[in-house]
Motif scaffolding. Structure first.
Motif, mmCIF file in Angstrom:
data_model
loop_
_atom_site.group_PDB
_atom_site.id
_atom_site.type_symbol
_atom_site.label_atom_id
_atom_site.label_comp_id
_atom_site.label_asym_id
_atom_site.label_seq_id
_atom_site.Cartn_x
_atom_site.Cartn_y
_atom_site.Cartn_z
ATOM 1 N N GLU A 238 0.817 -1.202 0.000
ATOM 2 C CA GLU A 238 0.000 0.000 0.000
ATOM 3 C C GLU A 238 0.857 1.262 0.000
ATOM 4 O OE1 GLU A 238 -4.061 -1.575 2.232
ATOM 5 O OE2 GLU A 238 -2.711 -0.225 3.301
ATOM 6 N N GLU A 239 0.209 2.391 -0.190
ATOM 7 C CA GLU A 239 0.896 3.676 -0.100
ATOM 8 C C GLU A 239 1.348 3.931 1.341
ATOM 9 O OE1 GLU A 239 -1.530 6.786 -1.610
ATOM 10 O OE2 GLU A 239 -1.636 5.966 -3.647
ATOM 11 N N ASN A 240 2.333 4.804 1.476
ATOM 12 C CA ASN A 240 2.869 5.201 2.782
ATOM 13 C C ASN A 240 3.520 4.030 3.516
ATOM 14 O OD1 ASN A 240 3.466 7.116 4.788
ATOM 15 N ND2 ASN A 240 1.620 6.601 5.952
ATOM 16 N N VAL A 241 4.173 3.157 2.737
ATOM 17 C CA VAL A 241 5.000 2.085 3.293
ATOM 18 C C VAL A 241 6.451 2.420 2.988
ATOM 19 C CG1 VAL A 241 5.661 -0.339 3.103
ATOM 20 C CG2 VAL A 241 3.240 0.297 3.151
ATOM 21 N N LYS A 242 7.323 2.338 3.994
ATOM 22 C CA LYS A 242 8.745 2.628 3.828
ATOM 23 C C LYS A 242 9.519 1.320 3.845
ATOM 24 C CE LYS A 242 12.304 5.512 3.671
ATOM 25 N NZ LYS A 242 12.533 6.427 2.526
ATOM 26 N N MET A 243 10.268 1.057 2.755
ATOM 27 C CA MET A 243 11.039 -0.179 2.646
ATOM 28 C C MET A 243 12.484 0.165 2.342
ATOM 29 S SD MET A 243 8.215 -2.376 0.481
ATOM 30 C CE MET A 243 8.966 -3.970 0.768
ATOM 31 N N ILE A 244 13.407 -0.326 3.182
ATOM 32 C CA ILE A 244 14.827 -0.014 3.070
ATOM 33 C C ILE A 244 15.606 -1.324 3.000
ATOM 34 C CG2 ILE A 244 16.794 1.100 4.183
ATOM 35 C CD1 ILE A 244 14.753 2.879 5.655
#
Length: 403
Positions: A238-244
């Motif tokens: 979904e939107e507003n997911v942070k993946m590093i």
């Protein structure tokens, strides 16, 4: 060539994980140890005939795991105990035979080097604790002279890696085995006798190898496997997911809004993470896992169907299948004195070698709200932990814990 996988061990050192699953079925990302090894074997040898030796137990929870294996021949170990006893039940074949212990994590290249050798071969592995294994004695040309089992003064740090490629005449020596002092038929005794008449080359391991014998080893092999895999994003994000960093999201998984994932991390098929979850490096989530809102999790293996729905912290742990955490369940993973965390293994206190180690929880456990679990604690399968409890000791299988 025929292949034999030895999978009859009880896996007592891995309890409570093995309360409900055979030792070779510990998870490795979206698969299991034995299924991963079978996949490598078939990629190297093609549609080879494979025998899997299992115990004569009729435990239905164990049986359902072995029923998942395709295109193998199941052999039940009878009253003869030990690795030699297990092999005595395998139909004698005129072909070369590869024998692989079911609890070994090995990389493809090292396994290939043994199987491709022209002649008899055994894998040798250098370890820092050779007294816990069978140390190998070699001649000047690198062939096997003998095996010294679990000696307090091992002759070297090169040990038996549990992978062999041998001629079928090894069965003559297996059939001649006598009971060892510990009441078992030891395959290594047959191998030592075999080596007096036929040369066995010791192939030194050059890659990843792990004898999966302690609960924290499950964390280690999953970390190694994750490091070897490429990134893959197949689920819904979904939107507003942070993946590093490197992250694997399998098909059918959902990462919900507000979640932060720091790789390397693995999200299994049909799992749901979020909303507002924090997944830290080396988290391994199996199939159909739920990590819910305001949950933080790091360096933890979570098996299929487990739910950690809300307001929990879990670090450096192994959580078996179909576990449910009540809201506010917290797992401590660091001692006040910051020393290595010990754990009870077969009734003896052993250091894990890890300064951070949380809990190991068996299958089908339920915790109430606001439960705290202290470092190094094990909770047996089917246990129930009452709301507000501080779990400061091991909990037995099916026990109702309250303090």
């Amino acid at each position: 060539m025929k292949v034999v996988l030895l999978a009859a061990g009880k896996g007592e050192r891995l309890e409570p994980i093995t309360h409900t699953r055979p030792k070779p079925f510990v998870p490795v990302l979206g698969s299991t140890l034995i299924e991963r090894n079978l996949s490598i074997i078939r990629s190297l040898l093609g549609n080879v005939e494979v025998f899997v030796v299992i115990s004569d137990s009729t435990d239905p929870e164990y049986e359902r795991f072995f029923s998942r294996l395709n295109n193998v021949k199941i052999v039940r170990q009878g009253e003869k105990k030990g690795t030699g006893g297990a092999l005595s039940y395998v139909p004698v074949t005129s072909d070369e035979i590869a024998i692989i212990y079911g609890d070994i994590y090995i990389d493809r290249d090292s396994l290939s080097r043994v199987l491709a050798y022209e002649g008899n071969a055994i894998l040798g592995v250098e370890v820092p604790n050779p007294s816990e294994y069978g140390a190998l004695l070699l001649d000047s040309e690198g062939y096997l002279n003998g095996i010294v089992e679990k000696s307090p003064t091992p002759p070297s740090n090169l040990v038996n890696g549990g992978i062999y490629k041998l001629s079928s005449s090894i069965f003559d020596y297996i059939d001649s085995l006598k009971l060892s002092p510990r009441g078992e038929y030891e395959f290594t005794d047959a191998l030592t006798a075999f080596a007096r008449n036929q040369r066995i080359k010791v192939i030194k391991n050059m890659g990843s190898w792990k004898d999966v014998g302690k609960p924290w080893d499950v964390i280690d092999i999953n970390k190694q496997e994750l490091d070897s895999r490429p990134e893959k994003l197949e689920g819904e994000i979904e939107e507003n997911v942070k993946m590093i960093g490197k992250i694997i999201v399998e098909e059918g998984a959902k990462i919900l809004s507000g979640t932060r994932i720091e790789g390397p991390a693995y999200i299994g098929k049909n799992s749901i993470v979020g909303p507002n979850s924090y997944v830290r490096p080396y988290t391994i989530l199996g199939q159909d896992v739920k990590i819910g809102s305001f949950v933080e999790i790091k360096e933890t293996v979570v098996m299929e169907g487990t739910k950690i729905p809300h307001l929990s912290y879990v670090g450096d742990s192994v959580i078996s299948e179909d576990v449910n955490f009540g809201a506010g369940t917290l797992v401590a993973n660091l001692r006040f004195d910051e020393k290595e965390v010990p754990m009870n293994i077969k009734g003896k206190r052993q250091s894990s070698g890890r300064k951070k180690l949380g809990t190991v929880i068996g299958a089908h456990v339920r915790t109430g709200i606001n439960v705290s679990i202290l470092p190094g604690v094990k909770i047996g399968a089917y246990a129930r932990i009452y709301p507000g409890s501080v779990v400061d000791r091991d909990v037995n299988r099916s026990e109702f814990f309250k303090n």
